[in-house]
Write an enzyme that holds these catalytic residues in place. Structure first.
Site, PDB file in Angstrom:
ATOM      1  N   CYS A  76       0.853  -1.184   0.000  1.00  0.00           N
ATOM      2  CA  CYS A  76       0.000   0.000   0.000  1.00  0.00           C
ATOM      3  C   CYS A  76       0.891   1.237   0.000  1.00  0.00           C
ATOM      4  CB  CYS A  76      -0.898  -0.014   1.236  1.00  0.00           C
ATOM      5  SG  CYS A  76      -1.851   1.489   1.457  1.00  0.00           S
ATOM      6  N   CYS A  79       0.388   3.158   3.550  1.00  0.00           N
ATOM      7  CA  CYS A  79       0.786   2.652   4.875  1.00  0.00           C
ATOM      8  C   CYS A  79       1.755   1.479   4.818  1.00  0.00           C
ATOM      9  CB  CYS A  79      -0.444   2.275   5.688  1.00  0.00           C
ATOM     10  SG  CYS A  79      -1.214   0.736   5.139  1.00  0.00           S
ATOM     11  N   CYS A 124      -7.569  -0.772   1.481  1.00  0.00           N
ATOM     12  CA  CYS A 124      -6.590  -1.251   2.453  1.00  0.00           C
ATOM     13  C   CYS A 124      -7.268  -1.544   3.785  1.00  0.00           C
ATOM     14  CB  CYS A 124      -5.513  -0.184   2.637  1.00  0.00           C
ATOM     15  SG  CYS A 124      -4.205  -0.691   3.746  1.00  0.00           S
ATOM     16  N   CYS A 127      -5.360   1.022   6.390  1.00  0.00           N
ATOM     17  CA  CYS A 127      -5.534   2.484   6.398  1.00  0.00           C
ATOM     18  C   CYS A 127      -6.786   2.955   5.662  1.00  0.00           C
ATOM     19  CB  CYS A 127      -4.293   3.172   5.830  1.00  0.00           C
ATOM     20  SG  CYS A 127      -4.165   3.057   4.041  1.00  0.00           S
ATOM     21  N   CYS A 148      -8.301  -5.551 -10.153  1.00  0.00           N
ATOM     22  CA  CYS A 148      -7.854  -4.488 -11.044  1.00  0.00           C
ATOM     23  C   CYS A 148      -7.432  -3.296 -10.176  1.00  0.00           C
ATOM     24  CB  CYS A 148      -9.025  -4.124 -11.958  1.00  0.00           C
ATOM     25  SG  CYS A 148      -8.604  -2.943 -13.226  1.00  0.00           S
TER      26      CYS A 148
HETATM   27 ZN   LIG Z   1      -2.862   1.140   3.505  1.00  0.00          ZN
END
Ligand SMILES: [Zn+2]
Length: 161
Positions: A76, A79, A124, A127, A148
């Site tokens: 990510c 984060c 995510c 986060c 995707c």
């Molecule tokens: Zn994240």
């Protein structure tokens, strides 16, 4: 006699209703990492902010990660949580980095947040940043899923070997 018939009818109705699929109603999804929008804006670049925090979509074929087939993990961009592995990446020809599965538990799917995610949305689990969407037209020989994902939401971390 009449009373019994009535009770039976009521019983039938109730059992029909209760068999319905109850979607778990998570009132509000909570995330381990929370920041104010101003803090995210300061941390992320413009493209990352647009995708992750405004649920935007980058232009297809614009991400250098679209054709990246090096060994490693995709994290990510907000984060640093590991989300997808390179062995699950494939060329969907859609113009966005595509994977047939996520790293389980680290990606959450479409709940009702303030941005108003739909059910096929992916974000995510740590986060709350938006990544992309999942479709059912992925590789048949594996999962059949196409995750995707916007490259702007990802950071590629190459593995050692
Ligand atoms: Zn994240």
């Amino acid at each position: 006699m009449k009373k019994i018939t009535l009770l039976t009818i009521i019983g039938l109705f109730t059992s029909c209703n209760s068999s319905a699929q109850k979607t778990e109603t998570k009132e509000k999804e909570t995330f381990t990492i929370t920041k104010t929008e101003a803090e995210w804006k300061a941390q992320l670049n413009e493209k990352q902010y647009y995708v992750l925090r405004e649920a935007g979509t980058e232009r297809p074929f614009s991400s250098p990660l679209n054709k990246n087939y090096k060994k490693g993990t995709y994290h990510c961009a907000a984060c640093n949580t590991p989300l997808f592995k390179s062995e699950h990446k494939y060329d969907s020809k859609s113009g966005w980095p595509s994977f047939d599965r996520e790293i389980e538990g680290n990606v959450a799917f479409g709940t009702d947040t303030k941005i108003g995610y739909t059910r096929d949305e992916e974000h995510c689990a740590t986060c709350g940043g938006h990544f992309g969407h999942v479709f059912n037209d992925g590789p048949k020989e594996t999962t059949g899923k196409r995750h995707c994902i916007n490259g702007d939401a990802l950071i590629f971390v190459a593995s050692e070997e």
